[in-house]
Design a protein around this motif. Structure first.
Motif, PDB file in Angstrom:
ATOM      1  N   GLN A   1     -26.528  -7.022  29.866  1.00 63.63           N
ATOM      2  CA  GLN A   1     -25.743  -7.521  30.738  1.00 63.63           C
ATOM      3  C   GLN A   1     -25.924  -9.130  30.861  1.00 63.63           C
ATOM      4  O   GLN A   1     -27.025  -9.544  31.268  1.00 63.63           O
ATOM      5  CB  GLN A   1     -26.088  -6.955  32.352  1.00 63.63           C
ATOM      6  CG  GLN A   1     -25.028  -7.357  33.304  1.00 63.63           C
ATOM      7  CD  GLN A   1     -25.492  -6.485  34.595  1.00 63.63           C
ATOM      8  OE1 GLN A   1     -26.094  -5.362  34.606  1.00 63.63           O
ATOM      9  NE2 GLN A   1     -25.030  -6.972  35.590  1.00 63.63           N
ATOM     10  N   THR A   2     -24.760  -9.834  30.580  1.00 61.03           N
ATOM     11  CA  THR A   2     -25.075 -11.335  30.328  1.00 61.03           C
ATOM     12  C   THR A   2     -25.411 -12.105  31.308  1.00 61.03           C
ATOM     13  O   THR A   2     -26.085 -12.982  31.490  1.00 61.03           O
ATOM     14  CB  THR A   2     -23.749 -11.982  29.579  1.00 61.03           C
ATOM     15  OG1 THR A   2     -22.692 -11.760  30.455  1.00 61.03           O
ATOM     16  CG2 THR A   2     -23.431 -11.307  28.242  1.00 61.03           C
ATOM     17  N   ASP A   3     -24.941 -11.633  32.826  1.00 58.34           N
ATOM     18  CA  ASP A   3     -25.415 -12.747  33.949  1.00 58.34           C
ATOM     19  C   ASP A   3     -26.804 -12.488  34.318  1.00 58.34           C
ATOM     20  O   ASP A   3     -27.437 -13.056  35.117  1.00 58.34           O
ATOM     21  CB  ASP A   3     -24.488 -12.204  34.992  1.00 58.34           C
ATOM     22  CG  ASP A   3     -24.633 -10.621  35.567  1.00 58.34           C
ATOM     23  OD1 ASP A   3     -25.762 -10.005  35.161  1.00 58.34           O
ATOM     24  OD2 ASP A   3     -23.930 -10.200  36.566  1.00 58.34           O
ATOM     25  N   GLN A   4     -27.532 -11.459  33.619  1.00 59.02           N
ATOM     26  CA  GLN A   4     -29.121 -11.628  33.766  1.00 59.02           C
ATOM     27  C   GLN A   4     -29.906 -12.320  32.743  1.00 59.02           C
ATOM     28  O   GLN A   4     -31.257 -12.562  32.841  1.00 59.02           O
ATOM     29  CB  GLN A   4     -29.530 -10.060  33.570  1.00 59.02           C
ATOM     30  CG  GLN A   4     -29.037  -9.227  34.599  1.00 59.02           C
ATOM     31  CD  GLN A   4     -29.400  -9.447  36.092  1.00 59.02           C
ATOM     32  OE1 GLN A   4     -30.738  -9.949  36.335  1.00 59.02           O
ATOM     33  NE2 GLN A   4     -28.635  -9.458  37.149  1.00 59.02           N
ATOM     34  N   LEU A   5     -29.245 -12.865  31.805  1.00 61.44           N
ATOM     35  CA  LEU A   5     -29.787 -13.679  30.737  1.00 61.44           C
ATOM     36  C   LEU A   5     -30.539 -14.895  31.074  1.00 61.44           C
ATOM     37  O   LEU A   5     -31.432 -15.553  30.459  1.00 61.44           O
ATOM     38  CB  LEU A   5     -28.976 -13.610  29.501  1.00 61.44           C
ATOM     39  CG  LEU A   5     -28.635 -12.505  28.800  1.00 61.44           C
ATOM     40  CD1 LEU A   5     -27.904 -12.731  27.600  1.00 61.44           C
ATOM     41  CD2 LEU A   5     -29.948 -11.715  28.384  1.00 61.44           C
ATOM     42  N   GLN A   6     -29.764 -15.744  32.024  1.00 54.71           N
ATOM     43  CA  GLN A   6     -30.570 -16.958  32.575  1.00 54.71           C
ATOM     44  C   GLN A   6     -31.776 -16.737  33.257  1.00 54.71           C
ATOM     45  O   GLN A   6     -32.775 -17.706  33.152  1.00 54.71           O
ATOM     46  CB  GLN A   6     -29.395 -17.719  33.598  1.00 54.71           C
ATOM     47  CG  GLN A   6     -29.990 -19.022  34.005  1.00 54.71           C
ATOM     48  CD  GLN A   6     -30.165 -19.938  32.808  1.00 54.71           C
ATOM     49  OE1 GLN A   6     -29.306 -20.235  32.113  1.00 54.71           O
ATOM     50  NE2 GLN A   6     -31.412 -20.611  32.722  1.00 54.71           N
ATOM     51  N   THR A   7     -31.977 -15.542  33.936  1.00 52.84           N
ATOM     52  CA  THR A   7     -33.233 -15.366  34.610  1.00 52.84           C
ATOM     53  C   THR A   7     -34.261 -15.115  33.468  1.00 52.84           C
ATOM     54  O   THR A   7     -35.515 -15.391  33.631  1.00 52.84           O
ATOM     55  CB  THR A   7     -33.073 -14.133  35.679  1.00 52.84           C
ATOM     56  OG1 THR A   7     -32.168 -14.376  36.179  1.00 52.84           O
ATOM     57  CG2 THR A   7     -34.372 -13.726  36.144  1.00 52.84           C
ATOM     58  N   VAL A   8     -33.930 -14.401  32.270  1.00 49.04           N
ATOM     59  CA  VAL A   8     -34.530 -14.049  31.294  1.00 49.04           C
ATOM     60  C   VAL A   8     -35.278 -15.415  30.454  1.00 49.04           C
ATOM     61  O   VAL A   8     -36.407 -15.543  30.568  1.00 49.04           O
ATOM     62  CB  VAL A   8     -34.124 -13.101  30.216  1.00 49.04           C
ATOM     63  CG1 VAL A   8     -35.004 -13.063  28.860  1.00 49.04           C
ATOM     64  CG2 VAL A   8     -33.599 -11.678  30.790  1.00 49.04           C
ATOM     65  N   LYS A   9     -34.341 -16.312  30.294  1.00 54.79           N
ATOM     66  CA  LYS A   9     -34.695 -17.773  29.667  1.00 54.79           C
ATOM     67  C   LYS A   9     -35.764 -18.384  30.968  1.00 54.79           C
ATOM     68  O   LYS A   9     -36.673 -18.871  30.449  1.00 54.79           O
ATOM     69  CB  LYS A   9     -33.531 -18.423  29.710  1.00 54.79           C
ATOM     70  CG  LYS A   9     -34.112 -20.021  29.219  1.00 54.79           C
ATOM     71  CD  LYS A   9     -32.799 -20.565  28.598  1.00 54.79           C
ATOM     72  CE  LYS A   9     -33.448 -22.304  28.447  1.00 54.79           C
ATOM     73  NZ  LYS A   9     -34.794 -22.335  27.801  1.00 54.79           N
ATOM     74  N   SER A  10     -35.324 -18.315  32.163  1.00 59.53           N
ATOM     75  CA  SER A  10     -36.193 -19.022  32.882  1.00 59.53           C
ATOM     76  C   SER A  10     -37.513 -18.603  33.229  1.00 59.53           C
ATOM     77  O   SER A  10     -38.548 -19.242  33.055  1.00 59.53           O
ATOM     78  CB  SER A  10     -35.537 -19.057  34.540  1.00 59.53           C
ATOM     79  OG  SER A  10     -34.094 -19.805  34.419  1.00 59.53           O
ATOM     80  N   SER A  11     -37.507 -17.336  33.168  1.00 62.08           N
ATOM     81  CA  SER A  11     -38.879 -16.436  33.245  1.00 62.08           C
ATOM     82  C   SER A  11     -39.707 -16.925  31.789  1.00 62.08           C
ATOM     83  O   SER A  11     -40.941 -17.147  31.913  1.00 62.08           O
ATOM     84  CB  SER A  11     -38.753 -15.259  33.440  1.00 62.08           C
ATOM     85  OG  SER A  11     -38.017 -14.343  32.688  1.00 62.08           O
TER      86      SER A  11
ATOM     87  N   ALA B   1     -41.316 -11.918  33.423  1.00 73.22           N
ATOM     88  CA  ALA B   1     -40.411 -11.855  32.056  1.00 73.22           C
ATOM     89  C   ALA B   1     -40.066 -10.344  31.702  1.00 73.22           C
ATOM     90  O   ALA B   1     -39.202 -10.414  31.415  1.00 73.22           O
ATOM     91  CB  ALA B   1     -41.084 -12.746  31.211  1.00 73.22           C
ATOM     92  N   GLN B   2     -41.229  -9.656  31.800  1.00 72.47           N
ATOM     93  CA  GLN B   2     -40.834  -8.092  31.452  1.00 72.47           C
ATOM     94  C   GLN B   2     -39.951  -7.764  32.491  1.00 72.47           C
ATOM     95  O   GLN B   2     -39.115  -7.080  32.127  1.00 72.47           O
ATOM     96  CB  GLN B   2     -42.376  -7.676  31.465  1.00 72.47           C
ATOM     97  CG  GLN B   2     -42.085  -6.171  30.853  1.00 72.47           C
ATOM     98  CD  GLN B   2     -43.583  -5.381  30.835  1.00 72.47           C
ATOM     99  OE1 GLN B   2     -44.620  -5.800  31.226  1.00 72.47           O
ATOM    100  NE2 GLN B   2     -43.634  -4.153  30.503  1.00 72.47           N
ATOM    101  N   THR B   3     -40.102  -8.011  33.716  1.00 75.93           N
ATOM    102  CA  THR B   3     -39.049  -7.388  34.683  1.00 75.93           C
ATOM    103  C   THR B   3     -37.775  -8.021  34.443  1.00 75.93           C
ATOM    104  O   THR B   3     -36.499  -7.497  34.583  1.00 75.93           O
ATOM    105  CB  THR B   3     -39.518  -7.752  36.001  1.00 75.93           C
ATOM    106  OG1 THR B   3     -40.717  -7.224  36.401  1.00 75.93           O
ATOM    107  CG2 THR B   3     -38.565  -7.285  37.163  1.00 75.93           C
ATOM    108  N   ALA B   4     -37.567  -9.005  34.213  1.00 78.79           N
ATOM    109  CA  ALA B   4     -36.239  -9.720  33.899  1.00 78.79           C
ATOM    110  C   ALA B   4     -35.669  -9.225  32.536  1.00 78.79           C
ATOM    111  O   ALA B   4     -34.403  -8.916  32.614  1.00 78.79           O
ATOM    112  CB  ALA B   4     -36.340 -11.297  33.738  1.00 78.79           C
TER     113      ALA B   4
END
Length: 693
Positions: A313-323, A401-404
């Motif tokens: 789900q692409t709208d979650q990827l910014q959170t992945v990068k930030s974390s 990061a694992q949660t994201a």
């Protein structure tokens, strides 16, 4: 005066006929004007890029051109079964000037006579596409979305690829052909351990070969979006190792969901059609992504084909990068306090996580998913970092990061375990397992151990040179690396550092800086075909060219592949010619009776391939079929194959005496002109010899 008038009249008439003949010849040789199809609203629009332009000398499943006909037929059949879908296909095959544009709707395939330019308008000046060029693909998307506006849409790129190929200034193949000299270490990839499978083998400018890059895909989608195109429901990446955070993040703004595999991807020509046929406007974008993966899984044999594929789900990827940037900052702080211990802990976390294969340069490839493979599963790697750095800021950042990462996965991945059929090494084949120690998800670049060649030399994988946010940098003070479009995932964000900074620090501590301490090596994996299992014999027919004018020669390449373990006794192959074609040539052992061409073929040893060519001349327009049916003692395989060639318009005019077909209109007009000049000469002579008063 009368004589002058007569001569002028005769030659004026000759000139008029000559002018008329030239116009007729010009009309016969001028390409057909581009025909823009009418705009048609569509419920579900599926846009495909069939990047099948591979090395034509490869005759096995690595040359995807052999899968072209069956792929297109499957997509067309899906539009017949599912009237809510329309498919647009840009297909690039393994030759020059053979890119094709098709539209399928309601079970009908329409071949367009032009290709989209960068501005999204059709033109007849383009005959060969670079399917790795973002500007070209962007023009294609512009045209497709403007011509067929839709309420739902998906994009699928099918072809060979590598894990997040770098956007090099010149094709990677040119860098390989011109390695640096005069220094102990080559800063550019200077050797290829296996025959690389490029995404596009024949470029329009004939300058090398290219791989599809995340940047070029993002460029194409950005062009389409700026032109008013709708955001895609799903971007489906059917090439090997597409399922990386680096590639997913690059495309995050252009679709709600992205599907891909972090390891090898398998391809069967029925996959696109099977997925397309089951889509419905009642489905959500998430349903689209999940159904595509399940459709692909349904066609993969249950043994000898271990794989893993997922949708994010692409709208979650910014959170992945930030974390992950925050985790990178914490790791750099650990490096500042104890460089060697920090490097040791990172390497230990790496060895305790899942890996995806990047050491396929071995000959034969060992195919073990373990260090020194340079791709790690991001989820298990973050868990291992949390464990190795327990009690530190790194541990808490790794857990976040694992949660994201988990939150970006909307549904379970599809996978199966086992040993790959293409293993060619000694001893027992490796077993690929995905469930032990946690669920494997998408990959991250983790080149923490060097790959050792059989010679004993050690290498970084070639992406290491471009894994930096610096657009231009020097290596060892002697070579400049141009990196005009760094991966977006390693662009500096709020944390002011990125994962690339962690790798750079690790390499410095270990004295493994790419291009300075250690050479880099290049190879590219193929999109894997299926091993048929019980279907031991496969018959395929491919036409070149696929679209011609009447009077033109067409070459059909017939290929028989034997996947079994014992010799296959091939009795014959019976080909059925269309009434609108005439046989030009066939190999020895073929006998024509009416429209039936019976070709005797030799027996095939295990894992062998046999191929031959039949040349026919097309005599009338239409969609002309050509088929083959295999007869053998054993039972199994695919005993039939069909190919259809599109024949249009009047024949092309070719030069006299070259063995080609000459337009009958040209013949008749030329005869008239010759006769007229003879008549003019006779009249002139007669007038000069007449009795004078």
């Amino acid at each position: 005066m009368k004589r002058l008038y007569l001569l002028l009249s005769v030659f004026a008439l000759s000139g008029m006929l000559l002018f008329g003949w030239l116009r007729l010849v010009s009309a016969a040789t001028t390409p057909t004007a581009c025909t823009q199809p009418p705009t048609a609203a569509t419920q579900i629009l599926a846009i495909y890029v069939l990047a099948f332009d591979n090395d034509p000398t490869i005759t096995n499943t690595a040359n995807l051109s052999y899968q072209y006909t069956a792929t297109v037929q499957g997509i067309v059949a899906a539009t017949a079964a599912n009237p809510s879908v329309r498919a647009v296909m840009l297909s690039d095959l393994d030759g020059s000037a053979d890119t094709q544009l098709h539209v399928a709707a309601g079970g009908t395939l329409t071949t367009l006579d032009c290709l989209p330019a960068h501005d999204g308008l059709l033109t007849d000046s383009i005959t060969e596409y670079d399917t790795t060029d973002g500007q070209s693909l962007g023009g294609y998307l512009l045209w497709a979305q403007a011509t067929y506006p839709s309420t739902r849409n998906l994009f699928s790129y099918i072809g060979h690829g590598s894990f997040f190929a770098a956007d090099t200034v010149v094709p990677i193949s040119q860098l390989l052909e011109s390695p640096q000299t005069g220094r102990a270490l080559s800063p550019l990839p200077d050797r290829t351990m296996v025959n690389p499978n490029y995404s596009d083998f024949h470029l329009p400018d004939e300058q090398g070969h290219r791989l599809i890059t995340p940047h070029d895909l993002a460029t194409a989608f950005a062009i389409a979006a700026e032109g008013g195109g709708e955001r895609f429901d799903v971007i489906d990446l059917l090439h090997c190792f597409a399922g990386s955070i680096e590639e997913f993040y690059e495309l995050r703004d252009y679709a709600g969901y992205i599907t891909g595999s972090p390891n090898y991807a398998f391809f069967d020509p029925a996959m696109p059609g099977t997925a397309l046929g089951g889509l419905s406007t009642a489905h959500s974008a998430e349903n689209f992504a999940q159904f595509i993966l399940l459709a692909y899984q349904s066609l993969i044999p249950s043994t000898q084909h271990p794989f893993i594929a997922l949708g994010i789900q692409t709208d979650q990827l910014q959170t992945v990068k930030s974390s992950w940037d925050a985790l990178s900052a914490a790791l750099l702080a650990e490096f500042d306090s104890n460089p060697t211990l920090t490097a040791d802990r990172i390497e230990l976390a790496y060895t305790n996580s899942f890996q995806y294969d990047t050491t396929f340069c071995d000959d034969p490839s060992e195919l073990v998913l373990a260090p020194p493979d340079a791709l790690s599963d991001m989820q298990t790697f973050s868990a291992a970092l949390a464990s190795e750095f327990a009690g530190t800021d790194v541990a808490s950042r790794a857990s976040a990061a694992q949660t994201a990462i988990y939150d970006s996965l909307p549904f379970n991945q599809t996978y199966q375990e086992g040993s790959p059929w293409f293993y060619e090494g000694m001893g027992a084949a490796p077993v690929w397992e995905w469930s032990g120690g946690g669920e494997a998800l998408y990959s991250l670049f983790t080149p923490f151990q060097l790959w050792t060649a059989e010679s004993g030399e050690q290498y970084h994988t070639w992406q290491s040179l471009w894994y930096t946010s610096t657009p231009v940098y020097d290596i060892g003070g002697t070579t400049t690396i141009s990196n005009p479009n760094p991966y977006e995932f390693i662009q500096v964000g709020d944390a002011e550092v990125s994962w690339a900074d962690v790798l750079a620090r690790y390499w410095q501590v270990r004295a493994q800086v790419p291009g300075v301490d250690v050479d880099t090596v290049f190879c590219a994996p193929p999109l894997r075909g299926l091993f048929p299992g019980s279907a031991e014999i496969a018959l395929d027919i491919d036409d070149r060219p696929d679209r011609v004018r009447t009077g033109t020669l067409v070459t059909y390449t017939v290929q028989i592949q034997h996947f079994g373990g014992t010799t296959a006794t091939i009795l014959s192959i019976l080909h059925t010619l269309s009434p609108s074609m005439t046989l030009h040539s066939a190999p020895a052992g073929c006998e024509l009776t009416g429209l039936k061409l019976l070709c005797a073929r030799p027996d095939l040893p295990p894992q062998a391939t046999d191929s031959y060519q039949i040349v026919v001349r097309m005599m009338a327009p239409g969609d002309v079929p050509f088929s083959g049916q295999l007869s053998m003692l054993q039972v199994g395989g695919e005993p039939t194959a069909n190919e259809t060639t599109s024949v249009v318009g009047a024949p092309l005019v070719v030069g006299l005496g070259d063995g080609g077909v000459v337009n009958s209109l040209m013949h008749s007009t030329l005869r008239r002109i010759v006769l007229l000049f003879i008549l003019a000469a006779l009249l002139t002579v007669t007038y000069r010899l007449r009795p004078r008063n």
